[in-house]
Design a protein around this motif. Structure first.
Motif, PDB file in Angstrom:
ATOM      1  N   GLY A 116      34.946  12.737  26.300  1.00  8.11           N
ATOM      2  CA  GLY A 116      35.477  12.715  27.661  1.00  8.11           C
ATOM      3  C   GLY A 116      34.479  12.948  28.776  1.00  8.11           C
ATOM      4  N   CYS A 117      33.364  13.665  28.466  1.00  7.89           N
ATOM      5  CA  CYS A 117      32.429  14.062  29.527  1.00  7.89           C
ATOM      6  C   CYS A 117      31.475  12.966  29.949  1.00  7.89           C
ATOM      7  CB  CYS A 117      31.602  15.255  29.058  1.00  7.89           C
ATOM      8  SG  CYS A 117      30.307  14.769  27.891  1.00  7.89           S
ATOM      9  N   PHE A 118      31.439  11.830  29.247  1.00  7.22           N
ATOM     10  CA  PHE A 118      30.266  10.959  29.415  1.00  7.22           C
ATOM     11  C   PHE A 118      30.087  10.396  30.823  1.00  7.22           C
ATOM     12  CE2 PHE A 118      31.433   6.350  29.153  1.00  7.22           C
ATOM     13  CZ  PHE A 118      32.802   6.470  28.925  1.00  7.22           C
ATOM     14  N   VAL A 119      31.171  10.121  31.504  1.00  6.54           N
ATOM     15  CA  VAL A 119      31.055   9.577  32.863  1.00  6.54           C
ATOM     16  C   VAL A 119      30.650  10.692  33.836  1.00  6.54           C
ATOM     17  CG1 VAL A 119      32.276   8.406  34.739  1.00  6.54           C
ATOM     18  CG2 VAL A 119      32.745   7.767  32.363  1.00  6.54           C
ATOM     19  N   PHE A 120      31.319  11.815  33.742  1.00  5.60           N
ATOM     20  CA  PHE A 120      31.007  12.962  34.607  1.00  5.60           C
ATOM     21  C   PHE A 120      29.564  13.425  34.395  1.00  5.60           C
ATOM     22  CE2 PHE A 120      31.765  17.786  35.114  1.00  5.60           C
ATOM     23  CZ  PHE A 120      31.377  17.765  36.450  1.00  5.60           C
ATOM     24  N   MET A 121      29.134  13.510  33.148  1.00  6.05           N
ATOM     25  CA  MET A 121      27.769  13.950  32.855  1.00  6.05           C
ATOM     26  C   MET A 121      26.757  13.010  33.511  1.00  6.05           C
ATOM     27  SD  MET A 121      25.684  16.044  31.312  1.00  6.05           S
ATOM     28  CE  MET A 121      25.829  16.758  29.670  1.00  6.05           C
ATOM     29  N   ALA A 122      26.983  11.712  33.370  1.00  9.18           N
ATOM     30  CA  ALA A 122      26.046  10.730  33.939  1.00  9.18           C
ATOM     31  C   ALA A 122      25.969  10.885  35.460  1.00  9.18           C
ATOM     32  CB  ALA A 122      26.484   9.315  33.571  1.00  9.18           C
ATOM     33  N   ASP A 123      27.089  11.155  36.101  1.00  6.70           N
ATOM     34  CA  ASP A 123      27.096  11.338  37.553  1.00  6.70           C
ATOM     35  C   ASP A 123      26.466  12.673  37.934  1.00  6.70           C
ATOM     36  OD1 ASP A 123      28.280   8.910  37.973  1.00  6.70           O
ATOM     37  OD2 ASP A 123      30.296   9.697  38.334  1.00  6.70           O
ATOM     38  N   LEU A 124      26.807  13.719  37.179  1.00  9.72           N
ATOM     39  CA  LEU A 124      26.335  15.068  37.537  1.00  9.72           C
ATOM     40  C   LEU A 124      24.813  15.205  37.428  1.00  9.72           C
ATOM     41  CD1 LEU A 124      27.240  17.952  38.365  1.00  9.72           C
ATOM     42  CD2 LEU A 124      27.320  18.512  35.919  1.00  9.72           C
ATOM     43  N   VAL A 125      24.228  14.708  36.339  1.00  7.90           N
ATOM     44  CA  VAL A 125      22.771  14.879  36.176  1.00  7.90           C
ATOM     45  C   VAL A 125      21.991  14.203  37.305  1.00  7.90           C
ATOM     46  CG1 VAL A 125      22.665  15.269  33.682  1.00  7.90           C
ATOM     47  CG2 VAL A 125      22.574  12.926  34.549  1.00  7.90           C
ATOM     48  N   ARG A 126      22.587  13.171  37.887  1.00  8.29           N
ATOM     49  CA  ARG A 126      21.884  12.486  38.977  1.00  8.29           C
ATOM     50  C   ARG A 126      22.118  13.140  40.331  1.00  8.29           C
ATOM     51  NH1 ARG A 126      23.685   6.512  37.891  1.00  8.29           N
ATOM     52  NH2 ARG A 126      25.574   7.629  37.272  1.00  8.29           N
ATOM     53  N   GLN A 127      22.865  14.234  40.331  1.00  8.89           N
ATOM     54  CA  GLN A 127      23.101  14.991  41.568  1.00  8.89           C
ATOM     55  C   GLN A 127      22.480  16.378  41.514  1.00  8.89           C
ATOM     56  OE1 GLN A 127      24.438  13.887  44.341  1.00  8.89           O
ATOM     57  NE2 GLN A 127      25.054  11.902  43.559  1.00  8.89           N
ATOM     58  N   VAL A 128      21.651  16.650  40.492  1.00  7.61           N
ATOM     59  CA  VAL A 128      21.046  17.980  40.425  1.00  7.61           C
ATOM     60  C   VAL A 128      19.528  17.892  40.510  1.00  7.61           C
ATOM     61  CG1 VAL A 128      22.927  19.011  39.079  1.00  7.61           C
ATOM     62  CG2 VAL A 128      20.947  18.066  37.887  1.00  7.61           C
ATOM     63  N   LYS A 129      18.961  19.005  40.965  1.00  3.41           N
ATOM     64  CA  LYS A 129      17.511  19.133  40.984  1.00  3.41           C
ATOM     65  C   LYS A 129      17.203  20.454  40.301  1.00  3.41           C
ATOM     66  CE  LYS A 129      13.913  17.493  43.858  1.00  3.41           C
ATOM     67  NZ  LYS A 129      13.026  18.180  44.726  1.00  3.41           N
ATOM     68  N   ILE A 130      16.809  20.372  39.041  1.00  4.93           N
ATOM     69  CA  ILE A 130      16.539  21.558  38.236  1.00  4.93           C
ATOM     70  C   ILE A 130      15.204  21.300  37.545  1.00  4.93           C
ATOM     71  CG2 ILE A 130      17.308  22.859  36.199  1.00  4.93           C
ATOM     72  CD1 ILE A 130      20.203  22.139  36.997  1.00  4.93           C
TER      73      ILE A 130
END
Ligand code: IMP
Ligand code: MG
Length: 181
Positions: A44-58
């Protein structure tokens, strides 16, 4: 009778994108200089994960996945969690953020938090894009949460009904034969 499905948009793709950007900003502030692992819970996470990683700076971010299932093919959680794909990464000393699509009864995440906390992790927190608190059967509270939604079965943005409809770009309430699923 063959099943007739229809979809009622609950959260638009634009609203999802704006919320993910907001979550990403907050998570970046909190994890910026930490040794971080985003642990996605498939599928279930695959779409959210793809969007989230591109919105973080870590600075040091690793992305991992586990697959678990708590459902048969219906719409109710059984509370029986089965690990279908275990983690491969060494989590010693790492700050783990579990990335989930939805918290419903809370059984899946209660189990996983305990499972991951037993691995010498520095911390284990939970980020979910959706939360159905009215259905909770455990005391799990997500650390980061996108939207609180009512008790309806939803599909799209990675979420499925019997492995279907994950590809829908908006989050939709599923209706079966004219009724809520
Ligand atoms: P929990 O263990 O009951 O919290 O279940 C969490 C899992 O159930 C989620 O990761 C989803 O895979 C699934 N789930 C719960 N509610 C829904 C829904 O409305 N649509 C699709 N999947 C759901
Ligand atoms: Mg899931």
């Amino acid at each position: 009778m063959t099943e007739q499905y229809s979809f009622e948009t609950l959260i638009s793709r634009e609203a999802l994108a704006a919320k993910v950007a907001e979550l990403g900003k907050q998570i970046s502030e909190d994890y910026r200089d930490k040794d971080t692992v985003f642990m996605g819970i498939l599928k279930g996470c695959f779409v959210f994960m793809a969007d989230l990683v591109r919105q973080v700076k870590i600075e040091r971010l690793e992305v991992c996945f586990m697959a678990v299932s708590s459902y048969g093919s219906g719409t109710r959680s059984t509370g029986n969690i089965v690990i279908k794909r275990d983690l491969e990464a060494d989590l010693t000393g790492k700050h783990v953020l579990i990335v989930e699509d939805i918290v419903d009864s809370g059984h899946t995440l209660t189990y996983l938090k305990k499972y991951l906390s037993n691995r010498q992790t520095a911390s284990v927190k939970v980020c979910t894009i959706l939360d159905k608190p009215s259905r909770r059967e455990t005391d799990l509270v997500p650390d980061y949460r996108g939207f609180e939604i009512p008790d309806a079965f939803v599909v799209g943005y990675g979420l499925d009904y019997d492995e279907q409809f994950r590809e829908l770009p908006d989050l939709c309430i599923l209706h079966r034969n004219g009724e809520k699923a």
